[in-house]
Design an enzyme around this catalytic site. Structure first.
Site, PDB file in Angstrom:
ATOM      1  N   ASP A   1       0.964  -1.267   0.019  1.00 40.15           N
ATOM      2  CA  ASP A   1       0.056  -0.139  -0.104  1.00 40.15           C
ATOM      3  C   ASP A   1       0.755   1.350   0.070  1.00 40.15           C
ATOM      4  OD1 ASP A   1       0.918  -0.449   2.619  1.00 40.15           O
ATOM      5  OD2 ASP A   1      -1.077   0.140   3.587  1.00 40.15           O
ATOM      6  N   GLU A   2       2.244   1.175  -0.328  1.00 43.54           N
ATOM      7  CA  GLU A   2       2.884   2.278  -0.520  1.00 43.54           C
ATOM      8  C   GLU A   2       3.675   2.163  -1.916  1.00 43.54           C
ATOM      9  OE1 GLU A   2       5.731   2.022   2.761  1.00 43.54           O
ATOM     10  OE2 GLU A   2       4.106   1.968   4.037  1.00 43.54           O
TER      11      GLU A   2
ATOM     12  N   HIS B   1       9.477   4.064   0.854  1.00 47.54           N
ATOM     13  CA  HIS B   1       8.247   3.896   1.604  1.00 47.54           C
ATOM     14  C   HIS B   1       7.475   5.191   1.678  1.00 47.54           C
ATOM     15  CE1 HIS B   1       9.624  -0.071   3.662  1.00 47.54           C
ATOM     16  NE2 HIS B   1      10.737   0.359   3.258  1.00 47.54           N
TER      17      HIS B   1
ATOM     18  N   GLU C   1      11.366   7.365   3.648  1.00 48.62           N
ATOM     19  CA  GLU C   1       9.995   7.681   3.731  1.00 48.62           C
ATOM     20  C   GLU C   1       9.741   9.122   2.918  1.00 48.62           C
ATOM     21  OE1 GLU C   1       7.792   6.021   5.251  1.00 48.62           O
ATOM     22  OE2 GLU C   1       8.965   4.619   6.529  1.00 48.62           O
TER      23      GLU C   1
END
Length: 500
Positions: free
Chosen positions: A128-129, A227, A309
């Protein structure tokens, strides 16, 4: 040479080969060993399977504009054809549902071995990333479009072997969830240094196994995984022995802070974070995780990996991808180029034979070893800039050498020539070069291998072989003269600035 002369040469060679068995060349052994242990799921945070998260229902419309797995596969293959001069497309394995894990290698000599550092980017670790997979394809296409036009693109293509895995978790992406098809969080599925949660090899996911096998085959210097859900560059350690949220530094803490800072400062706004000073964080200080890919790379793969991230929102609207690409483009490029511009690089040779040596290279005061490659003897050691370091090269059967270096804002090139340790009994002395290591791949030195073979033949055997040849030549009433030429070995790679 006429037929009879050729027969004489052939018979001579066959006679020698039949008298002495040729040892098989050892090629590409394991660099990593694992030990099975009991699986421990007694603590909730240790489990590899996911708990049901309380999230709003997933809306399929947010996926509009993102490439499906099949569209991604098509895009990768089309890239391989369009940019065949600087790329090589290959698969490292398959997902649970059998989807290939495609990798794009970008280099001026793709698919070939060179004494250059290798870097890998991995996207879509969590299903889901998906931003990472989209940005990595943009990165590949940017390098293809700007090679021979942009100095940074030229540097990366010509001085680094870049490997891009856009999607590690295609099944999770298709299922619109974090875990893979077995609902396992792949970033909790690697062997852990603190807890034996993943020591049972049969329990590991195929995607995890593919990554681990990949690192055994490739000599990666550094790596980053992409991510979503925050905006920060995260570095080891990711966990701690007591499970507490606290700063837990690895031996190369300074080097990892440097890598994270390179990305953060080159980013549009990551370094301006109010939550993370400078836009970077130690993983255990942020929140500890166990079984993560980042720490495993550093401990077992000899690869300096950080976790990026890159988007506050895990699944932003597709129309925002262009903006996210512009925010991250220079960071992604600069992180790769830092492999060449920083640290210490060089090669290790035998002073007796001139062969490359898979020696160990350490820096005094840092409990971490980098191993030179077995083919070219090249090593690449990431170090924080603006520091003084004592670099030490060692190899069983050789005298250890060390030298002090000063690293400024640019990297240092340093070769080592190790001389045999004469204090070791000659009979017990290890063989030199490739023959000293069963993990060694001796490609490209066939001529020197032949010279070594003849060098080991005793004088009596030379005389015996000569008599056989003389007898055959007299039988055919011809004379032949055999000439053996020896070619000096040429070093491959750039000239180094220092040799010790």
């Amino acid at each position: 040479m006429d037929l009879t002369g050729a027969i004489c040469v052939s018979v001579f060679a066959l006679a020698l080969l039949s008298l002495f068995p040729i040892n098989a060349v050892a090629r590409g052994g394991d660099r990593i060993s694992f030990h099975s242990g009991a699986m421990n799921h007694s603590n909730g945070f240790l489990t590899r399977h996911l708990f049901e998260a309380k999230e709003p229902p997933f809306r399929e419309e947010i996926t509009w504009g993102y490439m499906s797995n099949f569209e991604l596969e098509k895009s990768i293959k089309e890239f391989g054809k369009r940019c065949a001069n600087i790329s090589y497309v290959y698969s490292i394995g398959e997902s649970v549902q059998g989807f290939p894990l495609w990798v794009i290698e970008i280099s001026d000599k793709p698919g070939q071995k060179e004494p250059e550092p290798s870097f890998k980017y991995i996207g879509n670790v969590h299903g889901d990333e998906p931003v990472g997979r989209e940005l990595l394809m943009r990165l590949a296409n940017w390098l293809c479009d700007n090679y021979m036009k942009d100095p940074l693109a030229n540097l990366i293509v010509e001085k680094v072997h870049l490997h891009i895995l856009p999607s590690m978790n295609p099944d999770g992406f298709a299922l619109r969830r974090r875990g893979n098809a077995n609902n396992v969080d792949l970033n909790r599925d690697f062997p852990d240094q603190f807890f034996p949660i993943n020591d049972v090899e049969s329990m590991r996911q195929p995607e995890t196994i593919a990554i681990m096998s990949w690192l055994k085959k490739k000599h990666f210097t550094a790596s980053a995984s992409l991510h979503g859900g925050a905006l920060v560059a995260n570095y080891p350690w990711d966990g701690s022995q007591d499970k507490r949220n606290k700063y837990y530094a690895c031996p190369d803490d300074a080097a990892f802070q440097f890598m994270a800072t390179v990305y953060s400062r080159s980013h549009h706004n990551m370094s301006l974070s109010k939550e993370f000073p400078g836009g970077i964080t130690n993983g255990a200080f942020w929140y500890p995780i166990y079984g993560g890919m980042q720490d495993w790379n550093y401990i077992h793969g000899g690869c300096f990996e950080i976790t990026l991230e890159i988007s506050d929102i895990k699944w932003p609207k597709a129309k925002e991808l262009d903006v996210l690409w512009e925010h991250n483009r220079m960071s992604m490029l600069t992180l790769i180029s830092s492999l060449v511009k920083a640290g210490v690089h060089g090669r290790v040779f035998s002073g007796e034979t001139g062969f490359p040596l898979p020696a160990s290279v350490i820096v005094e005061g840092i409990n971490y070893t980098v191993t030179a490659s077995s083919i070219y003897g090249d090593y690449h050691r990431i170090l924080a800039p603006r520091g003084s370091y004592k670099v030490i090269a060692s190899m069983p059967g050789y005298q250890t050498k060390s030298t002090q270096i000063q690293i400024g804002d640019e990297g240092v090139n340093l070769d080592f020539i190790l001389n045999p340790d004469e204090s070791i009994n000659k009979e017990a002395k290890p063989k030199k070069g490739c023959e000293c290591n069963c993990n060694c791949n001796c490609e490209g030195i066939g001529n020197t291998k032949l010279l070594q073979f003849f060098k080991r033949i005793h004088m009596e055997l030379y005389i015996f072989a000569f008599l056989i040849l003389l007898f055959l030549c007299l039988l055919f009433k011809r004379k032949s003269i055999l000439k053996f030429s020896r070619h000096n070995r040429q070093y491959i790679g750039a000239k180094r600035s220092a040799v010790v």
